[in-house]
Design an enzyme around this catalytic site. Structure first.
Site, PDB file in Angstrom:
ATOM      1  N   TYR A 153       0.839  -1.205   0.000  1.00 12.51           N
ATOM      2  CA  TYR A 153       0.000   0.000   0.000  1.00 12.51           C
ATOM      3  C   TYR A 153       0.873   1.253   0.000  1.00 12.51           C
ATOM      4  CZ  TYR A 153      -3.742   3.219   1.421  1.00 12.51           C
ATOM      5  OH  TYR A 153      -4.645   4.247   1.489  1.00 12.51           O
ATOM      6  N   LYS A 157       1.227   4.202  -2.998  1.00 18.04           N
ATOM      7  CA  LYS A 157       0.908   5.620  -2.791  1.00 18.04           C
ATOM      8  C   LYS A 157       2.143   6.502  -3.039  1.00 18.04           C
ATOM      9  CE  LYS A 157      -3.457   5.106  -1.775  1.00 18.04           C
ATOM     10  NZ  LYS A 157      -4.481   5.573  -2.712  1.00 18.04           N
TER      11      LYS A 157
END
Ligand code: NAI
Length: 249
Positions: A153, A157
């Site tokens: 994750y 990002k």
């Protein structure tokens, strides 16, 4: 305020917490909202609520994304704002020591490749118009590191930040602004799902928020509206943090 009169705003992940709040905010300010999501039922509800239209698309699928922006241009007349916001939370145990390659790839696809595709197919219309504003949803973890085992994750990002900076610089002279928006923890289904699996994680996370609470989706929507509007006319290539002070602590 009617900062989005005569403007068409495409919002991906519109059926979710941040997307829905942003659809309402931009519509309240005059935008024609195109709500995009995989979830047809919830997406249609949002579109109905804001007097906009719903288009179902899987934002990881190149043909669907190309068709999405072509449809918006054809039926709404322009693509003025693209809020590329669809995303998924990391797998339960997202440590580099344990995350499988398939799980890693899936998170990159939904959180990063989707942003690449949406920018790729929104930009030609914005160039044609000589104006446009793109806001890509990143996360505070891309700047901070979360120390909570979410490698796929966080990396996805980080990619969103780098891609937004690059495009912001590349297209600045064409009247197109591209910014990343990094929310801190926001009280949405995505966060609730994550914390339901690991309740202690919520308490640990809260300790690090100087404002002492999680954001409400409306607070993120207000920041998206600012960045997408002409009020932010001198802001491009930025990482706009809306994180309750986490990154300053
Ligand atoms: P959410 O889970 O409420 O909404 C995400 C939406 O994206 C859902 O409606 C889902 O159906 C849609 N979606 C997922 N995959 C898709 C695909 N392939 N094609 C089209 N739609 C798809 O999540 P939330 O909290 O509103 O998050 C929105 C964005 O904000 C995400 O990118 C997330 O990573 C980011 N974010 C969220 C934070 C939070 O604490 N909630 C904190 C920082 C960033």
């Amino acid at each position: 305020m009617n900062r989005f009169d005569q403007r068409v705003a495409v919002i991906t992940g519109a059926a979710g917490g941040i997307g829905r709040a942003t659809a309402r905010r931009l519509a309240d300010e005059g935008a024609t909202v195109v709500a995009v999501d995989l979830d047809e039922e919830a997406g249609k509800r949002v579109a109905e609520e804001v007097g906009g239209r719903f288009l179902r698309a899987d934002v990881t699928d190149e043909a669907e994304v190309e068709e999405l922006f072509a449809t918006v241009r054809r039926t709404c007349g322009s693509v003025d704002v693209a809020f590329n916001n669809a995303g998924i939370s990391p797998p339960e145990d997202d440590s580099i020591l344990t995350t499988g390659l398939d799980a890693w790839r899936r998170v990159q696809e939904v959180n990063l490749t989707s942003v690449f595709l949406c920018c790729k197919y929104a930009l030609p219309y914005m160039r044609e118009q000589g104006r446009g504003s793109i806001v890509n949803t990143a996360s505070f973890v891309a700047t901070m590191g979360a120390a909570t085992s979410q490698i796929s994750y966080t990396a996805s990002k980080g990619g969103v930040l780098a891609l937004s900076r690059e495009l912001g610089v590349q297209f600045a002279r064409e009247g197109i602004r591209v910014n990343a928006l990094s929310p801190g923890p926001v009280n949405t289904p995505l966060l609730r799902e994550l914390f339901a699996k690991d309740p202690e994680r919520a308490a640990r996370r809260l300790v690090h928020v100087p404002l002492g609470r999680f954001a409400e989706a409306e607070e993120i929507a207000a920041a998206v509206a600012f960045l997408a509007s002409d009020d932010a006319s001198f802001i491009t290539g930025s990482n706009f943090l809306v994180d309750g002070g986490i990154s300053g602590a």
